[in-house]
Scaffold this motif. Sequence first.
Motif, PDB file in Angstrom:
ATOM      1  N   LYS A   1      -9.507 -10.208   9.840  1.00 43.91           N
ATOM      2  CA  LYS A   1     -10.432  -9.270   9.206  1.00 43.91           C
ATOM      3  C   LYS A   1      -9.769  -7.899   9.222  1.00 43.91           C
ATOM      4  O   LYS A   1      -9.251  -7.494  10.263  1.00 43.91           O
ATOM      5  N   PRO A   2      -9.735  -7.199   8.074  1.00 42.65           N
ATOM      6  CA  PRO A   2     -10.342  -7.589   6.809  1.00 42.65           C
ATOM      7  C   PRO A   2      -9.503  -8.638   6.070  1.00 42.65           C
ATOM      8  O   PRO A   2      -8.285  -8.510   5.959  1.00 42.65           O
TER       9      PRO A   2
ATOM     10  N   GLN B   1     -22.269  -0.715  11.407  1.00 42.73           N
ATOM     11  CA  GLN B   1     -22.176  -0.676   9.958  1.00 42.73           C
ATOM     12  C   GLN B   1     -20.752  -0.952   9.484  1.00 42.73           C
ATOM     13  O   GLN B   1     -19.780  -0.624  10.170  1.00 42.73           O
ATOM     14  N   LEU B   2     -20.656  -1.562   8.313  1.00 45.60           N
ATOM     15  CA  LEU B   2     -19.357  -1.728   7.680  1.00 45.60           C
ATOM     16  C   LEU B   2     -18.978  -0.451   6.941  1.00 45.60           C
ATOM     17  O   LEU B   2     -19.837   0.370   6.610  1.00 45.60           O
ATOM     18  N   ASN B   3     -17.712  -0.283   6.670  1.00 40.24           N
ATOM     19  CA  ASN B   3     -17.251   0.882   5.917  1.00 40.24           C
ATOM     20  C   ASN B   3     -17.815   0.846   4.498  1.00 40.24           C
ATOM     21  O   ASN B   3     -17.721  -0.180   3.810  1.00 40.24           O
ATOM     22  N   ALA B   4     -18.384   1.943   4.078  1.00 38.46           N
ATOM     23  CA  ALA B   4     -18.992   2.015   2.745  1.00 38.46           C
ATOM     24  C   ALA B   4     -17.929   2.265   1.680  1.00 38.46           C
ATOM     25  O   ALA B   4     -16.923   2.931   1.927  1.00 38.46           O
TER      26      ALA B   4
ATOM     27  N   LYS C   1      -5.341 -12.311   1.060  1.00 47.86           N
ATOM     28  CA  LYS C   1      -4.785 -11.418   2.087  1.00 47.86           C
ATOM     29  C   LYS C   1      -5.505 -11.773   3.376  1.00 47.86           C
ATOM     30  O   LYS C   1      -6.676 -11.460   3.550  1.00 47.86           O
ATOM     31  N   ASP C   2      -4.795 -12.427   4.299  1.00 48.67           N
ATOM     32  CA  ASP C   2      -5.429 -12.923   5.513  1.00 48.67           C
ATOM     33  C   ASP C   2      -4.616 -12.548   6.746  1.00 48.67           C
ATOM     34  O   ASP C   2      -4.510 -13.310   7.693  1.00 48.67           O
ATOM     35  N   ALA C   3      -4.017 -11.344   6.696  1.00 45.30           N
ATOM     36  CA  ALA C   3      -3.205 -10.863   7.806  1.00 45.30           C
ATOM     37  C   ALA C   3      -2.973  -9.376   7.593  1.00 45.30           C
ATOM     38  O   ALA C   3      -3.532  -8.768   6.677  1.00 45.30           O
ATOM     39  N   TYR C   4      -2.141  -8.799   8.425  1.00 41.14           N
ATOM     40  CA  TYR C   4      -1.802  -7.385   8.334  1.00 41.14           C
ATOM     41  C   TYR C   4      -0.762  -7.176   7.237  1.00 41.14           C
ATOM     42  O   TYR C   4       0.328  -7.738   7.294  1.00 41.14           O
TER      43      TYR C   4
ATOM     44  N   CYS D   1     -14.451  -2.873  13.836  1.00 38.18           N
ATOM     45  CA  CYS D   1     -13.168  -3.552  13.624  1.00 38.18           C
ATOM     46  C   CYS D   1     -12.108  -2.491  13.317  1.00 38.18           C
ATOM     47  O   CYS D   1     -12.144  -1.863  12.255  1.00 38.18           O
ATOM     48  N   LYS D   2     -11.185  -2.281  14.254  1.00 35.86           N
ATOM     49  CA  LYS D   2     -10.161  -1.250  14.075  1.00 35.86           C
ATOM     50  C   LYS D   2      -9.295  -1.536  12.852  1.00 35.86           C
ATOM     51  O   LYS D   2      -8.954  -0.620  12.095  1.00 35.86           O
ATOM     52  N   GLU D   3      -8.933  -2.801  12.660  1.00 36.42           N
ATOM     53  CA  GLU D   3      -8.108  -3.159  11.506  1.00 36.42           C
ATOM     54  C   GLU D   3      -8.838  -2.869  10.195  1.00 36.42           C
ATOM     55  O   GLU D   3      -8.226  -2.423   9.222  1.00 36.42           O
ATOM     56  N   CYS D   4     -10.169  -3.096  10.190  1.00 33.39           N
ATOM     57  CA  CYS D   4     -10.967  -2.798   8.992  1.00 33.39           C
ATOM     58  C   CYS D   4     -11.015  -1.294   8.750  1.00 33.39           C
ATOM     59  O   CYS D   4     -10.876  -0.833   7.606  1.00 33.39           O
ATOM     60  N   ASP D   5     -11.193  -0.534   9.819  1.00 34.23           N
ATOM     61  CA  ASP D   5     -11.236   0.926   9.693  1.00 34.23           C
ATOM     62  C   ASP D   5      -9.912   1.461   9.169  1.00 34.23           C
ATOM     63  O   ASP D   5      -9.881   2.323   8.273  1.00 34.23           O
ATOM     64  N   ASP D   6      -8.811   0.969   9.716  1.00 32.82           N
ATOM     65  CA  ASP D   6      -7.489   1.414   9.265  1.00 32.82           C
ATOM     66  C   ASP D   6      -7.282   1.084   7.781  1.00 32.82           C
ATOM     67  O   ASP D   6      -6.735   1.891   7.030  1.00 32.82           O
TER      68      ASP D   6
END
Length: 343
Positions: free
Chosen positions: A278-279, A185-188, A294-297, A220-225
């Motif tokens: 991502k994200p 699941q994606l983050n809600a 926004k396409d990077a950290y 996706c750790k980056e998405c979670d962060d």
Amino acid sequence: MRALLITLVCFFSFNSLAHEHQKQGEFLGSKIVDELPDWFKATFLDFSEDLEEADEQGKHVMIYFHQDGCPYCAKLVEDNFHDKNLVTKLQTNFDTIETNMWGDRDLTDWQGNDYTEKEFSAKMKIQFTPTLIFLNSKGENVLRLNGYQSVKKMDATLDYISNKTYLKQSYASYINTLNKNKSGQLNANTLFESGPHMLTRNKAMPAQKNLAVFFEEPNCKECDDFHQKLMPLEETQGYLKQMQVVRFNALSNEKLITPSGKRTTAKDWYDELKLTYKPAVVFFNKQGDEVIRKDAYFKQFHFHSIMTYLLSDAYKIQPSFQRYIEHKADALREKGITVDIWK
């Protein structure tokens, strides 16, 4: 009495100036890279010659755009450019050439046109540093990374370029094949509108709000962060509430209609936009034009600045995002607000 008056005037003037000085906000987070790696190519900045020399050795050219004081550039140099595995791949398969996006050195591009570094950066539409552009022997841009990418991501990227996988597979597709855990699941978040997503807008029929399109993926750790650190912030919520906000799983076949009116899927649109992270968040204005992405950290200051660049319509009068954030930081500091660009 006259001497006393002069003394008092000087005293209060000094105190007034000191008070004004104290009100100036601090500027934090800037980081200077003392020295670039010695394995960067020594060059006269004639890219035709550089491409020819790289081709003779079976290499690609990687142009590294940077600027002084950029903490993301410092992270790239300190982490990525000192990772033994990455350095070996870069030295073996690439000629790395650095360009200061505000520099005054003269250069000649692969088409024989002369520029200064800052003119060339403007021509290449550099909005973020670091930016990495990978060129083949003909000077064709085979990949562009706008902003900092992790050591792990850059390792996969170097393989993609050096093996010439770009000749048969898009970068998005290639990166997706490396993701072994695509379910979940994606983050809600209540800010995301539910589908179906028909995002058509144009000059004749503009939308009521600007548009923010999020692309994420499961596990996706980056998405979670991002959802843990940036999305809950009051500023983030406030800016996004002024926009139409939609979110897609970048691996999915969810159907949608893009701002230009094209029918496609989330996976194909992510690929078509040539996104690399991502994200990712792509921002469109009310007429359907992409303004910035926004396409990077990025941390808080830069992510929020990307949104205010859109919402304030600053992009209409200031084409350089870097100049915009410079002026924004100065204005905040004049109000006594401390600016931390690495926050």
